[in-house]
Design a protein around this motif. Structure first.
Motif, PDB file in Angstrom:
ATOM      1  N   MET A   1       0.857  -1.079   0.060  1.00  0.00           N
ATOM      2  CA  MET A   1       0.175  -0.118   0.128  1.00  0.00           C
ATOM      3  C   MET A   1       0.983   1.248   0.030  1.00  0.00           C
ATOM      4  N   GLU A   2       0.366   2.323  -0.687  1.00  0.00           N
ATOM      5  CA  GLU A   2       1.185   3.556  -0.971  1.00  0.00           C
ATOM      6  C   GLU A   2       1.312   4.169   0.349  1.00  0.00           C
ATOM      7  N   LEU A   3       2.099   5.190   0.839  1.00  0.00           N
ATOM      8  CA  LEU A   3       2.050   5.921   1.857  1.00  0.00           C
ATOM      9  C   LEU A   3       0.914   6.936   2.072  1.00  0.00           C
ATOM     10  N   VAL A   4       0.525   7.516   0.854  1.00  0.00           N
ATOM     11  CA  VAL A   4      -0.632   8.061   0.980  1.00  0.00           C
ATOM     12  C   VAL A   4      -2.025   7.459   1.306  1.00  0.00           C
ATOM     13  N   HIS A   5      -1.913   6.297   1.066  1.00  0.00           N
ATOM     14  CA  HIS A   5      -3.372   5.574   1.184  1.00  0.00           C
ATOM     15  C   HIS A   5      -3.147   5.066   2.693  1.00  0.00           C
ATOM     16  N   ARG A   6      -1.820   4.995   3.336  1.00  0.00           N
ATOM     17  CA  ARG A   6      -1.680   4.716   4.648  1.00  0.00           C
ATOM     18  C   ARG A   6      -2.096   5.831   5.557  1.00  0.00           C
ATOM     19  N   VAL A   7      -1.470   7.098   5.200  1.00  0.00           N
ATOM     20  CA  VAL A   7      -1.771   8.215   5.900  1.00  0.00           C
ATOM     21  C   VAL A   7      -3.457   8.574   5.922  1.00  0.00           C
ATOM     22  N   GLY A   8      -3.868   8.212   4.711  1.00  0.00           N
ATOM     23  CA  GLY A   8      -5.537   8.588   4.588  1.00  0.00           C
ATOM     24  C   GLY A   8      -6.180   7.517   5.574  1.00  0.00           C
ATOM     25  N   THR A  12      -8.295   8.594   8.682  1.00  0.00           N
ATOM     26  CA  THR A  12      -9.847   8.321   8.611  1.00  0.00           C
ATOM     27  C   THR A  12     -10.433   7.524  10.072  1.00  0.00           C
ATOM     28  N   LEU A  13      -9.572   6.687  10.418  1.00  0.00           N
ATOM     29  CA  LEU A  13      -9.718   5.761  11.768  1.00  0.00           C
ATOM     30  C   LEU A  13      -9.668   6.591  12.930  1.00  0.00           C
ATOM     31  N   THR A  14      -8.540   7.584  12.868  1.00  0.00           N
ATOM     32  CA  THR A  14      -8.406   8.588  13.995  1.00  0.00           C
ATOM     33  C   THR A  14      -9.812   9.374  14.120  1.00  0.00           C
TER      34      THR A  14
END
Length: 79
Positions: A1-8, A12-14
């Motif tokens: 998974m890309e970094l951008v997707h992980r950050v997103g 979202t979860l936060t």
């Protein structure tokens, strides 16, 4: 998974966790008896208004700074 997707996903979860906690604290908790064990996991009710006002002031300040920065940058480009 890309970094951008992980950050997103993390953001979202936060956000969802904070929203769920705050909603339970403000809407459900006043309906629960004050001697129930669940009250020990939440701050006193007075903080609900204080936190909301603080977040609103910080958001307005941040937006004002962003708008001011954009206005100054656009003025520099015209000159």
């Amino acid at each position: 998974m890309e970094l951008v997707h992980r950050v997103g996903l993390i953001l979202t979860l936060t956000s969802l966790s904070i929203f769920t906690y705050y909603t339970f604290w403000v809407i459900i908790l006043p309906l629960v008896d004050s001697d129930h064990f669940v009250h020990k996991y939440f701050l006193p009710q007075e903080y609900t208004i204080l936190i909301s006002v603080y977040v609103a002031v910080v958001l307005i300040c941040f937006l004002s700074i962003c708008i001011g920065y954009v206005m100054l940058e656009s003025k520099k480009k015209k000159a």
